[in-house]
Write a protein that holds these residues in place. Sequence first.
Motif, PDB file in Angstrom:
ATOM      1  N   GLY A  15       0.789  -1.234   0.000  1.00 29.23           N
ATOM      2  CA  GLY A  15       0.000   0.000   0.000  1.00 29.23           C
ATOM      3  C   GLY A  15       0.817   1.276   0.000  1.00 29.23           C
ATOM      4  N   GLY A  16       2.011   1.223   0.545  1.00 29.08           N
ATOM      5  CA  GLY A  16       2.870   2.403   0.604  1.00 29.08           C
ATOM      6  C   GLY A  16       3.301   2.935  -0.744  1.00 29.08           C
ATOM      7  N   ILE A  17       3.187   2.128  -1.796  1.00 32.52           N
ATOM      8  CA  ILE A  17       3.586   2.615  -3.119  1.00 32.52           C
ATOM      9  C   ILE A  17       2.494   3.452  -3.782  1.00 32.52           C
ATOM     10  CG2 ILE A  17       5.121   0.647  -3.481  1.00 32.52           C
ATOM     11  CD1 ILE A  17       3.043  -0.384  -5.550  1.00 32.52           C
ATOM     12  N   LEU A  18       1.286   3.399  -3.236  1.00 30.20           N
ATOM     13  CA  LEU A  18       0.178   4.159  -3.810  1.00 30.20           C
ATOM     14  C   LEU A  18       0.237   5.615  -3.366  1.00 30.20           C
ATOM     15  CD1 LEU A  18      -2.745   1.631  -3.182  1.00 30.20           C
ATOM     16  CD2 LEU A  18      -1.318   1.855  -5.227  1.00 30.20           C
ATOM     17  N   THR A  19      -0.403   6.480  -4.147  1.00 33.89           N
ATOM     18  CA  THR A  19      -0.499   7.879  -3.743  1.00 33.89           C
ATOM     19  C   THR A  19      -1.459   7.988  -2.562  1.00 33.89           C
ATOM     20  OG1 THR A  19      -2.397   8.394  -5.167  1.00 33.89           O
ATOM     21  CG2 THR A  19      -0.184   8.631  -6.151  1.00 33.89           C
ATOM     22  N   GLN A  20      -1.404   9.082  -1.874  1.00 34.94           N
ATOM     23  CA  GLN A  20      -2.299   9.305  -0.731  1.00 34.94           C
ATOM     24  C   GLN A  20      -3.762   9.210  -1.168  1.00 34.94           C
ATOM     25  OE1 GLN A  20      -1.729   9.475   2.519  1.00 34.94           O
ATOM     26  NE2 GLN A  20      -3.906   9.678   2.882  1.00 34.94           N
ATOM     27  N   LYS A  21      -4.101   9.800  -2.309  1.00 33.68           N
ATOM     28  CA  LYS A  21      -5.480   9.772  -2.807  1.00 33.68           C
ATOM     29  C   LYS A  21      -5.890   8.335  -3.157  1.00 33.68           C
ATOM     30  CE  LYS A  21      -7.998  12.895  -3.695  1.00 33.68           C
ATOM     31  NZ  LYS A  21      -8.963  13.550  -2.820  1.00 33.68           N
ATOM     32  N   GLN A  22      -5.002   7.574  -3.786  1.00 34.09           N
ATOM     33  CA  GLN A  22      -5.314   6.183  -4.105  1.00 34.09           C
ATOM     34  C   GLN A  22      -5.541   5.365  -2.838  1.00 34.09           C
ATOM     35  OE1 GLN A  22      -1.852   5.296  -6.506  1.00 34.09           O
ATOM     36  NE2 GLN A  22      -3.085   5.170  -8.375  1.00 34.09           N
ATOM     37  N   ARG A  23      -4.711   5.591  -1.821  1.00 32.71           N
ATOM     38  CA  ARG A  23      -4.886   4.867  -0.549  1.00 32.71           C
ATOM     39  C   ARG A  23      -6.227   5.229   0.084  1.00 32.71           C
ATOM     40  NH1 ARG A  23       0.676   6.101   0.127  1.00 32.71           N
ATOM     41  NH2 ARG A  23       0.155   7.834   1.505  1.00 32.71           N
ATOM     42  N   GLU A  24      -6.561   6.514   0.070  1.00 29.61           N
ATOM     43  CA  GLU A  24      -7.822   6.955   0.663  1.00 29.61           C
ATOM     44  C   GLU A  24      -9.010   6.312  -0.043  1.00 29.61           C
ATOM     45  OE1 GLU A  24     -10.071  11.142   1.789  1.00 29.61           O
ATOM     46  OE2 GLU A  24      -8.458  11.167   0.317  1.00 29.61           O
ATOM     47  N   ILE A  25      -9.004   6.336  -1.362  1.00 28.48           N
ATOM     48  CA  ILE A  25     -10.107   5.754  -2.134  1.00 28.48           C
ATOM     49  C   ILE A  25     -10.147   4.238  -1.953  1.00 28.48           C
ATOM     50  CG2 ILE A  25     -10.923   5.337  -4.500  1.00 28.48           C
ATOM     51  CD1 ILE A  25      -9.968   8.227  -5.134  1.00 28.48           C
ATOM     52  N   PHE A  26      -8.991   3.591  -1.978  1.00 30.15           N
ATOM     53  CA  PHE A  26      -8.927   2.143  -1.795  1.00 30.15           C
ATOM     54  C   PHE A  26      -9.520   1.748  -0.447  1.00 30.15           C
ATOM     55  CE2 PHE A  26      -7.149  -1.967  -0.912  1.00 30.15           C
ATOM     56  CZ  PHE A  26      -7.052  -2.587  -2.148  1.00 30.15           C
ATOM     57  N   GLU A  27      -9.143   2.443   0.598  1.00 28.06           N
ATOM     58  CA  GLU A  27      -9.645   2.124   1.936  1.00 28.06           C
ATOM     59  C   GLU A  27     -11.147   2.370   2.046  1.00 28.06           C
ATOM     60  OE1 GLU A  27      -7.212   4.120   4.825  1.00 28.06           O
ATOM     61  OE2 GLU A  27      -5.413   3.039   4.184  1.00 28.06           O
ATOM     62  N   LEU A  28     -11.633   3.453   1.463  1.00 24.07           N
ATOM     63  CA  LEU A  28     -13.066   3.725   1.500  1.00 24.07           C
ATOM     64  C   LEU A  28     -13.853   2.642   0.769  1.00 24.07           C
ATOM     65  CD1 LEU A  28     -13.094   7.587   0.901  1.00 24.07           C
ATOM     66  CD2 LEU A  28     -13.739   6.392   3.013  1.00 24.07           C
ATOM     67  N   TYR A  29     -13.314   2.176  -0.343  1.00 20.91           N
ATOM     68  CA  TYR A  29     -14.022   1.192  -1.155  1.00 20.91           C
ATOM     69  C   TYR A  29     -13.929  -0.211  -0.553  1.00 20.91           C
ATOM     70  CZ  TYR A  29     -15.697  -1.270  -5.288  1.00 20.91           C
ATOM     71  OH  TYR A  29     -16.405  -2.060  -6.148  1.00 20.91           O
ATOM     72  N   TYR A  30     -12.728  -0.654  -0.231  1.00 17.04           N
ATOM     73  CA  TYR A  30     -12.542  -2.039   0.222  1.00 17.04           C
ATOM     74  C   TYR A  30     -12.717  -2.218   1.728  1.00 17.04           C
ATOM     75  CZ  TYR A  30     -11.044  -3.316  -4.439  1.00 17.04           C
ATOM     76  OH  TYR A  30     -11.016  -3.551  -5.787  1.00 17.04           O
ATOM     77  N   ASN A  31     -12.273  -1.273   2.535  1.00 15.81           N
ATOM     78  CA  ASN A  31     -12.364  -1.431   3.989  1.00 15.81           C
ATOM     79  C   ASN A  31     -13.682  -0.911   4.545  1.00 15.81           C
ATOM     80  OD1 ASN A  31      -9.782  -2.453   3.827  1.00 15.81           O
ATOM     81  ND2 ASN A  31      -8.795  -0.615   4.602  1.00 15.81           N
ATOM     82  N   ASP A  32     -14.122   0.247   4.042  1.00 18.71           N
ATOM     83  CA  ASP A  32     -15.351   0.853   4.565  1.00 18.71           C
ATOM     84  C   ASP A  32     -16.586   0.473   3.754  1.00 18.71           C
ATOM     85  OD1 ASP A  32     -13.688   2.013   6.408  1.00 18.71           O
ATOM     86  OD2 ASP A  32     -13.660   3.977   5.442  1.00 18.71           O
ATOM     87  N   ASP A  33     -16.387  -0.243   2.648  1.00 25.85           N
ATOM     88  CA  ASP A  33     -17.473  -0.766   1.817  1.00 25.85           C
ATOM     89  C   ASP A  33     -18.393   0.328   1.271  1.00 25.85           C
ATOM     90  OD1 ASP A  33     -18.596  -2.976   0.548  1.00 25.85           O
ATOM     91  OD2 ASP A  33     -20.118  -3.220   2.100  1.00 25.85           O
ATOM     92  N   LEU A  34     -17.809   1.471   0.898  1.00 28.12           N
ATOM     93  CA  LEU A  34     -18.597   2.527   0.285  1.00 28.12           C
ATOM     94  C   LEU A  34     -18.676   2.288  -1.218  1.00 28.12           C
ATOM     95  CD1 LEU A  34     -17.311   5.774   2.064  1.00 28.12           C
ATOM     96  CD2 LEU A  34     -19.287   4.371   2.642  1.00 28.12           C
ATOM     97  N   SER A  35     -19.760   2.726  -1.831  1.00 29.21           N
ATOM     98  CA  SER A  35     -19.922   2.590  -3.276  1.00 29.21           C
ATOM     99  C   SER A  35     -19.117   3.669  -3.992  1.00 29.21           C
ATOM    100  CB  SER A  35     -21.394   2.725  -3.652  1.00 29.21           C
ATOM    101  OG  SER A  35     -21.822   4.068  -3.453  1.00 29.21           O
TER     102      SER A  35
END
Length: 82
Positions: A15-35
């Motif tokens: 995950g550290g290789i991703l940009t901050q925005k990519q990490r934020e979106i990834f976490e919202l989508y996969y961890n927080d299950d947002l659409s």
Amino acid sequence: MDDNVRLAVLYDIYGGILTQKQREIFELYYNDDLSLGEISENLGISRQGVRDSLVHASAALTQAEEQLRFYEDHKSRTALIK
């Protein structure tokens, strides 16, 4: 293995290789299950922008694993131990 689970594991490793925005979106989508729509609304970007970010993040994580093979090596060692 389910692709979402695989991506989550790869995110934990690379995950550290991703940009901050990519990490934020990834976490919202996969961890927080947002659409995509919910993320789009929360971050003030287009739904397509959210999707593109997820596609690029997934590709970067997959490429990192293809090159470094940390996850595959871990799976191999775990199988040998069992």
